[in-house]
Structures are given as structure tokens and as C-alpha cells.
Design a protein around this motif. Structure first.
Motif, PDB file in Angstrom:
ATOM      1  N   SER A 148       2.982   1.046  -4.786  1.00  0.00           N
ATOM      2  CA  SER A 148       1.607   1.608  -5.130  1.00  0.00           C
ATOM      3  C   SER A 148       0.289   1.285  -4.952  1.00  0.00           C
ATOM      4  O   SER A 148       0.270   0.271  -4.796  1.00  0.00           O
ATOM      5  N   ILE A 176       3.468   6.948  -7.934  1.00  0.00           N
ATOM      6  CA  ILE A 176       5.088   7.551  -8.323  1.00  0.00           C
ATOM      7  C   ILE A 176       5.801   6.739  -6.881  1.00  0.00           C
ATOM      8  O   ILE A 176       5.649   7.669  -6.387  1.00  0.00           O
ATOM      9  N   GLN A 177       7.032   6.612  -7.748  1.00  0.00           N
ATOM     10  CA  GLN A 177       7.594   6.428  -5.900  1.00  0.00           C
ATOM     11  C   GLN A 177       8.705   7.345  -6.171  1.00  0.00           C
ATOM     12  O   GLN A 177       9.247   7.562  -7.197  1.00  0.00           O
ATOM     13  N   ILE A 189      12.193   7.884  -8.289  1.00  0.00           N
ATOM     14  CA  ILE A 189      12.851   6.356  -8.019  1.00  0.00           C
ATOM     15  C   ILE A 189      12.245   5.784  -9.456  1.00  0.00           C
ATOM     16  O   ILE A 189      12.834   4.644 -10.094  1.00  0.00           O
ATOM     17  N   SER A 190      10.827   4.628  -9.622  1.00  0.00           N
ATOM     18  CA  SER A 190      10.092   5.443 -10.653  1.00  0.00           C
ATOM     19  C   SER A 190       8.959   6.014 -10.833  1.00  0.00           C
ATOM     20  O   SER A 190       8.424   6.198 -10.227  1.00  0.00           O
ATOM     21  N   SER A 191       8.378   5.231 -12.143  1.00  0.00           N
ATOM     22  CA  SER A 191       6.889   6.435 -12.650  1.00  0.00           C
ATOM     23  C   SER A 191       6.698   5.355 -13.894  1.00  0.00           C
ATOM     24  O   SER A 191       7.021   4.716 -14.376  1.00  0.00           O
ATOM     25  N   ASN A 231       5.247   7.914 -19.213  1.00  0.00           N
ATOM     26  CA  ASN A 231       6.666   9.230 -19.095  1.00  0.00           C
ATOM     27  C   ASN A 231       6.696  11.005 -18.801  1.00  0.00           C
ATOM     28  O   ASN A 231       7.478  10.982 -19.381  1.00  0.00           O
ATOM     29  N   PRO A 259      13.361   8.185 -13.684  1.00  0.00           N
ATOM     30  CA  PRO A 259      13.942   7.382 -12.849  1.00  0.00           C
ATOM     31  C   PRO A 259      15.716   8.849 -12.455  1.00  0.00           C
ATOM     32  O   PRO A 259      16.029   9.197 -13.536  1.00  0.00           O
ATOM     33  N   CYS A 265       5.545   7.092  -1.978  1.00  0.00           N
ATOM     34  CA  CYS A 265       4.360   6.472  -2.806  1.00  0.00           C
ATOM     35  C   CYS A 265       3.411   7.390  -3.570  1.00  0.00           C
ATOM     36  O   CYS A 265       2.924   7.476  -2.203  1.00  0.00           O
TER      37      CYS A 265
END
Length: 342
Positions: A26, A32-33, A75-77, A80, A84, A101
Motif C-alpha cells: 500500500s 485495497i489489496q 484480501i484486505s480493505s 468498510n 475480505p 494493490c
């Protein structure tokens, strides 16, 4: 992870081979991933690999990971907005890799009625075509539009959007098979650019023989577009896919004689300068999707894994592809996530 990294520009697509690369990190708090399941194969990517795109002189310089459009699993953010496991699609440099990313602002949820592959096939093409035809050219019901590069990823979206608003569509294609496919997709007429004086046939297919109201140009053929255009017609330029990185020099008097409007539409820069315009474009396009007016068109080439990129680019170069060619990278991840939801 595996990725196609451009350390130096290539002249032979066979030199594009995946290798080990660090996971993307990042750079901003809004990044975001995403685990990439699919990536689009486009003429822009081909130009980027060779160093022939105008952006190669600016911000797309080695080393970089090739690829510009993707679909995948979050994967991750950082917020909200996404969780994931969410299925998403979008555009961003670095899609020819197992992970990417990007800023979450350029990512959209995959519509429930689409697979990741279908969302990837549409990518940003739907928004680009909607913005070009509706926001810029103001295409209206009853008008006639000529779509240059009709069988490509942008063109198949432009045809469907134009039909959805009630326009007549003339598709410019390369052969009879693509002509048949474009008519099945909704085009009213199809003309081959391989025949001499094809511009005259386009004008003859308009109701009064005066030419089309709008030209959607995704290939870089402004001189021909002007020949097809009626007086006070509009041309919107979205790309130069057919020019191999060499830009056309246009005789400006032709624009004057037709009192033509020639408008470039740079989707990415529009979004950077005025994000509200991009949101409006996406909202309009996704409304058509929800209404059932848009069908993703995936070319039936089996491009499995990063290793198949040279073969796919060869097919693109030989004009074998219609719709969007889609690279399948971690397709099993999507199936696993779908099973977990059931």
C-alpha cells in the motif's frame, strides 16, 4: 507472487514471462489489496510492453508490472466499503500478477449476475463507452452512430449502449465472421474496412445518405471518421488501438468544412480531475447493466495462466480476437469464495 515485470521494453512478446516478484504494498491509506482471478488482454497492454504508448514517456516506465484491468477477490480493505472475500473489478497498472494493490475508489463490486471473468471482460470499457457516447457525444434516440473498432472490448460495449438509448448502429469490422457477431450483438449494419472506399458505404447506409450523427473512434481514424460524418456531426476519440503507437496527423480544414465537433475522452484523467463525473458515468452504465441491457463478451480463447500472455498477444496482433480476451490467473479462488457463500 508471480508477475510479468517489464524491466525493459520488449520487441518480442515471447520475452514476456512470469517471474517471482514482491507482493504489492500500500502506498496510500485508501489502497485495497486484491487477489487477481482474471486480467484483460488489451492493445494498450501490448503497447505498454513495447514502450510504444504515449504514457511510456511519462509515468509508465520500467520497472513495472504489466496489465491494466482485472477482477479478483478482496484480501484486505482500509474501510468498510469492501470486506475480505468481496468480488471486485477495476482498472490499475499491475494486473498481470497474482495480487494487485490499488485505490479502492477505482474498484467496483462485481454485479451479482456476472462471473469475475465476465466483469473483467467489461472492465472499464463500459464506463468509457458510456461516458463517450452519452456524456460527451450526447447520443440520442433516432440518431445513427458509427463504431470504429466495433469488435474490440470497447466497441462491443459501445454497440450495446447505443442500442440501449435507441440509436441506429453501424459497426466497422474486419471480416464476415465479425460482421455476423456484431449484428447478433445488436448492430444494425456492418461494414468491412478492408474494402475500398468503405466510408462511402457507411454514408449510403444512413437514412438520408448525409452521413452519421456520431462517430465513436477507438482505433485512431479521424480522417475516415470525418468522411463518414454529416454536417455538424460529432466525433469522440477514445483510443488509437490500430495505430501501433504512431499518431494520425489530421487536416484541420476537414473539421472546419464539416463544422464537426471532435472531442477526446480521457476516462482516467477525467476521474482524477473530477471524480463526480466518473461516478455519474458508472451510475448510468450500471443502470443499463441492472436493466439487462449489457452482455459481457468474452473471446473463447483459453488463456490460462500468466504463461499464456505471449500467445494471447499474438492473437490480438493477428486480429483474431473479438470482444475481450481474458487471462485466467487464480480462477479457483473465485470458485472457493462462491462455495463459501452457499
Amino acid at each position: 507472487m508471480k508477475a510479468v515485470v517489464i524491466e525493459q521494453f520488449v520487441s518480442n512478446f515471447e520475452d514476456l514471462k512470469p517471474r517471482d516478484a514482491p507482493l504489492p504494498s500500500s502506498k496510500k491509506s485508501s489502497d485495497i489489496q486484491i487477489k487477481v482471478t482474471h486480467a484483460s488482454l488489451t492493445h494498450v497492454d501490448m503497447l505498454y510492453a513495447q514502450g510504444l504508448h504515449q504514457n511510456n514517456k511519462r509515468h509508465v516506465k520500467p520497472p513495472f508490472v504489466l496489465g491494466t484491468e482485472f477482477a479478483g477477490i478482496v484480501i484486505s480493505s482500509p474501510s468498510n466499503k469492501f470486506a475480505p472475500g468481496d468480488r471486485v473489478f477495476g482498472g490499475g497498472l499491475g494486473s498481470y500478477a497474482e495480487s494487485i494493490c490499488v485505490d479502492e475508489g477505482i474498484v467496483r463490486r462485481v454485479p451479482g449476475l456476472w462471473s469475475n471473468a465476465e466483469a473483467c471482460a467489461v472492465g472499464v470499457s463500459g464506463a468509457v463507452s458510456y461516458g463517450s457516447l452519452i456524456s460527451v457525444a450526447r447520443l440520442k434516440r433516432g440518431e445513427t452512430v458509427l463504431v470504429l473498432g466495433a469488435s474490440g472490448g470497447l466497441g462491443v460495449m459501445a454497440i450495446q449502449i447505443a442500442k440501449a438509448v435507441g440509436a441506429k448502429v453501424i459497426a466497422l469490422v474486419g471480416d464476415k465472421e465479425k460482421s455476423r457477431i456484431m449484428k447478433e450483438l445488436g448492430a444494425d449494419e456492418a461494414v468491412s474496412y478492408r474494402q475500398r472506399n468503405w466510408e462511402e458505404e457507411v454514408r449510403a447506409l444512413t437514412d438520408d445518405g448525409e452521413g452519421v450523427h456520431v462517430v465513436y473512434d477507438a482505433i485512431g481514424a479521424i480522417e475516415s471518421a470525418l468522411k463518414c460524418l454529416r454536417y455538424r456531426g460529432r466525433i469522440v476519440i477514445v483510443g488509437f488501438a490500430a495505430r501501433g503507437g504512431k499518431m494520425e496527423e489530421v487536416r484541420a480544414n476537414r473539421i472546419l468544412l464539416k463544422s464537426a465537433m471532435v472531442h477526446g475522452y480521457r476516462y482516467g484523467e477525467d476521474g482524477r480531475r473530477d471524480p463526480r463525473r466518473t461516478e455519474e458515468v458508472w451510475s448510468g452504465f450500471l443502470n443499463l447493466v441492472e436493466a439487462g441491457g449489457i452482455r459481457p463478451i468474452i473471446f473463447q480463447g483459453n488463456y490460462m495462466g500468466l504463461e499464456s500472455i505471449p500467445r494471447a498477444f499474438g492473437d490480438l496482433k493477428m486480429h483474431k480476437v473479438w470482444g475481450r480476451a481474458v487471462l485466467r490467473i487464480n480462477e479457483d479462488v473465485e470458485a472457493t469464495k462462491e462455495a463459501a457463500r452457499l
